[in-house]
Motif scaffolding. Structure first.
Motif, PDB file in Angstrom:
ATOM      1  N   GLY A  32      24.870 -29.666  67.110  1.00 45.71           N
ATOM      2  CA  GLY A  32      24.177 -30.254  65.975  1.00 45.71           C
ATOM      3  C   GLY A  32      22.965 -29.465  65.529  1.00 45.71           C
ATOM      4  O   GLY A  32      22.464 -29.667  64.412  1.00 45.71           O
ATOM      5  N   ARG A  33      22.493 -28.541  66.364  1.00 46.15           N
ATOM      6  CA  ARG A  33      21.354 -27.712  65.981  1.00 46.15           C
ATOM      7  C   ARG A  33      21.651 -26.838  64.764  1.00 46.15           C
ATOM      8  O   ARG A  33      20.729 -26.364  64.092  1.00 46.15           O
ATOM      9  CB  ARG A  33      20.935 -26.824  67.151  1.00 46.15           C
ATOM     10  CG  ARG A  33      20.345 -27.565  68.347  1.00 46.15           C
ATOM     11  CD  ARG A  33      19.851 -26.566  69.381  1.00 46.15           C
ATOM     12  NE  ARG A  33      19.178 -27.203  70.499  1.00 46.15           N
ATOM     13  CZ  ARG A  33      19.698 -27.367  71.705  1.00 46.15           C
ATOM     14  NH1 ARG A  33      20.938 -26.945  71.938  1.00 46.15           N
ATOM     15  NH2 ARG A  33      19.008 -27.932  72.675  1.00 46.15           N
ATOM     16  N   THR A  34      22.927 -26.591  64.485  1.00 44.75           N
ATOM     17  CA  THR A  34      23.264 -25.720  63.355  1.00 44.75           C
ATOM     18  C   THR A  34      22.872 -26.335  62.015  1.00 44.75           C
ATOM     19  O   THR A  34      22.860 -25.644  61.000  1.00 44.75           O
ATOM     20  CB  THR A  34      24.771 -25.392  63.334  1.00 44.75           C
ATOM     21  OG1 THR A  34      25.521 -26.599  63.184  1.00 44.75           O
ATOM     22  CG2 THR A  34      25.185 -24.680  64.607  1.00 44.75           C
ATOM     23  N   TRP A  35      22.541 -27.623  61.998  1.00 46.10           N
ATOM     24  CA  TRP A  35      22.153 -28.302  60.759  1.00 46.10           C
ATOM     25  C   TRP A  35      20.633 -28.375  60.602  1.00 46.10           C
ATOM     26  O   TRP A  35      20.134 -29.156  59.789  1.00 46.10           O
ATOM     27  CB  TRP A  35      22.762 -29.701  60.725  1.00 46.10           C
ATOM     28  CG  TRP A  35      24.248 -29.702  60.809  1.00 46.10           C
ATOM     29  CD1 TRP A  35      25.014 -30.033  61.885  1.00 46.10           C
ATOM     30  CD2 TRP A  35      25.173 -29.337  59.769  1.00 46.10           C
ATOM     31  NE1 TRP A  35      26.351 -29.901  61.585  1.00 46.10           N
ATOM     32  CE2 TRP A  35      26.479 -29.466  60.290  1.00 46.10           C
ATOM     33  CE3 TRP A  35      25.008 -28.906  58.443  1.00 46.10           C
ATOM     34  CZ2 TRP A  35      27.613 -29.193  59.537  1.00 46.10           C
ATOM     35  CZ3 TRP A  35      26.150 -28.626  57.699  1.00 46.10           C
ATOM     36  CH2 TRP A  35      27.430 -28.770  58.246  1.00 46.10           C
ATOM     37  N   GLY A  36      19.911 -27.569  61.342  1.00 48.57           N
ATOM     38  CA  GLY A  36      18.454 -27.620  61.303  1.00 48.57           C
ATOM     39  C   GLY A  36      17.856 -27.375  59.940  1.00 48.57           C
ATOM     40  O   GLY A  36      16.782 -27.902  59.616  1.00 48.57           O
ATOM     41  N   ALA A  37      18.521 -26.594  59.099  1.00 51.58           N
ATOM     42  CA  ALA A  37      17.991 -26.322  57.761  1.00 51.58           C
ATOM     43  C   ALA A  37      18.281 -27.452  56.786  1.00 51.58           C
ATOM     44  O   ALA A  37      17.758 -27.449  55.670  1.00 51.58           O
ATOM     45  CB  ALA A  37      18.583 -25.015  57.222  1.00 51.58           C
ATOM     46  N   GLN A  38      19.112 -28.408  57.186  1.00 54.55           N
ATOM     47  CA  GLN A  38      19.417 -29.548  56.324  1.00 54.55           C
ATOM     48  C   GLN A  38      18.554 -30.774  56.668  1.00 54.55           C
ATOM     49  O   GLN A  38      18.260 -31.588  55.795  1.00 54.55           O
ATOM     50  CB  GLN A  38      20.891 -29.931  56.454  1.00 54.55           C
ATOM     51  CG  GLN A  38      21.857 -29.013  55.721  1.00 54.55           C
ATOM     52  CD  GLN A  38      21.895 -27.593  56.247  1.00 54.55           C
ATOM     53  OE1 GLN A  38      22.179 -27.367  57.415  1.00 54.55           O
ATOM     54  NE2 GLN A  38      21.583 -26.623  55.400  1.00 54.55           N
ATOM     55  N   LEU A  39      18.155 -30.909  57.919  1.00 55.28           N
ATOM     56  CA  LEU A  39      17.489 -32.135  58.351  1.00 55.28           C
ATOM     57  C   LEU A  39      16.192 -32.437  57.601  1.00 55.28           C
ATOM     58  O   LEU A  39      15.995 -33.579  57.152  1.00 55.28           O
ATOM     59  CB  LEU A  39      17.236 -32.087  59.862  1.00 55.28           C
ATOM     60  CG  LEU A  39      18.487 -32.008  60.743  1.00 55.28           C
ATOM     61  CD1 LEU A  39      18.092 -31.994  62.219  1.00 55.28           C
ATOM     62  CD2 LEU A  39      19.421 -33.164  60.469  1.00 55.28           C
ATOM     63  N   PRO A  40      15.262 -31.486  57.442  1.00 54.13           N
ATOM     64  CA  PRO A  40      14.006 -31.845  56.768  1.00 54.13           C
ATOM     65  C   PRO A  40      14.216 -32.357  55.347  1.00 54.13           C
ATOM     66  O   PRO A  40      13.466 -33.226  54.883  1.00 54.13           O
ATOM     67  CB  PRO A  40      13.220 -30.531  56.781  1.00 54.13           C
ATOM     68  CG  PRO A  40      13.779 -29.758  57.920  1.00 54.13           C
ATOM     69  CD  PRO A  40      15.237 -30.095  57.928  1.00 54.13           C
TER      70      PRO A  40
END
Length: 271
Positions: A32-40
């Motif tokens: 799930g870390r691959t979505w780090g640019a989407q979370l904020p």
């Protein structure tokens, strides 16, 4: 650490924000870390759940259940346990196949599907057999040689190296997904898909050519395709601002389509 025991395994997940639900599924061997640019961006006005599916990331690494059906069953349990209200499921690579199968099998649980670089019908028997054999002979070397091709030319080496490390940190039993990938073909069932679907795909994706989502979309009522310029197989990481903008543009149309679904189509799908 937030975790959930389902189907004889333990899944790590993160659940942040409020609003319409989004469920993000990573690709093979990552997390799930691959979505780090989407979370904020999306946690500002959505409830966003990421999960490390079985065998990957911070979740358990069981010998059994490493199949599409196994992962979909885990997702059904996750959606129920977290009381997610028909999330839009965004899935990268094989995660897009899981998202599509979830919508096909359990329509009543899914508000929409966004496959990202999803394989569809693409892998060939010969290529997959060779890949699985190579992983068994030299896992580290095979992954190190294979993963750079997922990304467009000019991608930061640190991003590629990070992806390789994630895959090597995941369990070996997930190779079962690669061994059986050549047998997966959703095309016969796509005409009956009863949830909104919109394919996002990198223009320069050499792992899964852009003809694949276009072919799948042509078979699916109301489906759309958006191509992310300059991106390869991982557009959410390679071109995150563009990816986020396109995903935001897609979501309102999915919500409208959901509201227009006739009551008869809301009957839970048979298993």
């Amino acid at each position: 650490m937030p975790s959930l025991d389902v189907n004889d395994t333990t899944l790590y997940y993160e659940d942040e924000g409020t609003g319409p639900a989004l469920l993000f599924l990573h690709g093979w061997g990552t997390s799930g870390r691959t979505w780090g640019a989407q979370l904020p961006d999306f946690t500002r006005d959505h409830r966003v759940v990421t999960v490390d599916w079985r065998g990957c990331g911070r979740s358990a690494r069981p010998v059994r259940g490493n199949t599409t059906s196994g992962v979909v069953s885990d997702l059904v349990a996750l959606i129920g346990a977290l009381r997610l209200d028909r999330p839009v499921v965004v899935g990268s690579s094989i995660g897009g196949a899981f998202a599509t199968e979830l919508a096909l099998r359990r329509r009543e649980l899914t508000g929409g599907v966004v496959p990202v670089g999803a394989p569809g019908y693409w892998p060939s028997t010969e290529a997959q057999a060779e890949l699985v054999a190579a992983l068994r002979r030299d896992r580290a070397g095979t992954v190190a040689d294979w993963v750079p091709g997922w990304y467009a030319p000019g991608t930061a080496p640190a991003l590629i190296d990070w992806t390789i490390r994630q895959i090597l940190d995941s369990g070996v039993y997930i190779d079962e997904h690669q061994a059986t990938a050549d047998g997966y073909d959703p095309r016969p069932t796509l005409p009956g898909l009863q949830v909104p679907i919109h394919y996002l795909h990198g223009e320069l994706d050499t792992a899964i050519p852009v003809e694949v989502p276009r072919t799948c979309a042509a078979l699916t009522p109301g489906a759309g395709v958006s191509v992310i310029a300059g991106a390869g197989h991982m557009p959410h990481q390679e071109r995150p601002e563009r990816f986020n903008a396109v995903l935001r543009a897609v979501l309102p149309g999915m919500a409208r389509a959901e509201r227009m679904v006739p009551a008869a189509r809301m009957v839970p799908a048979a298993r």
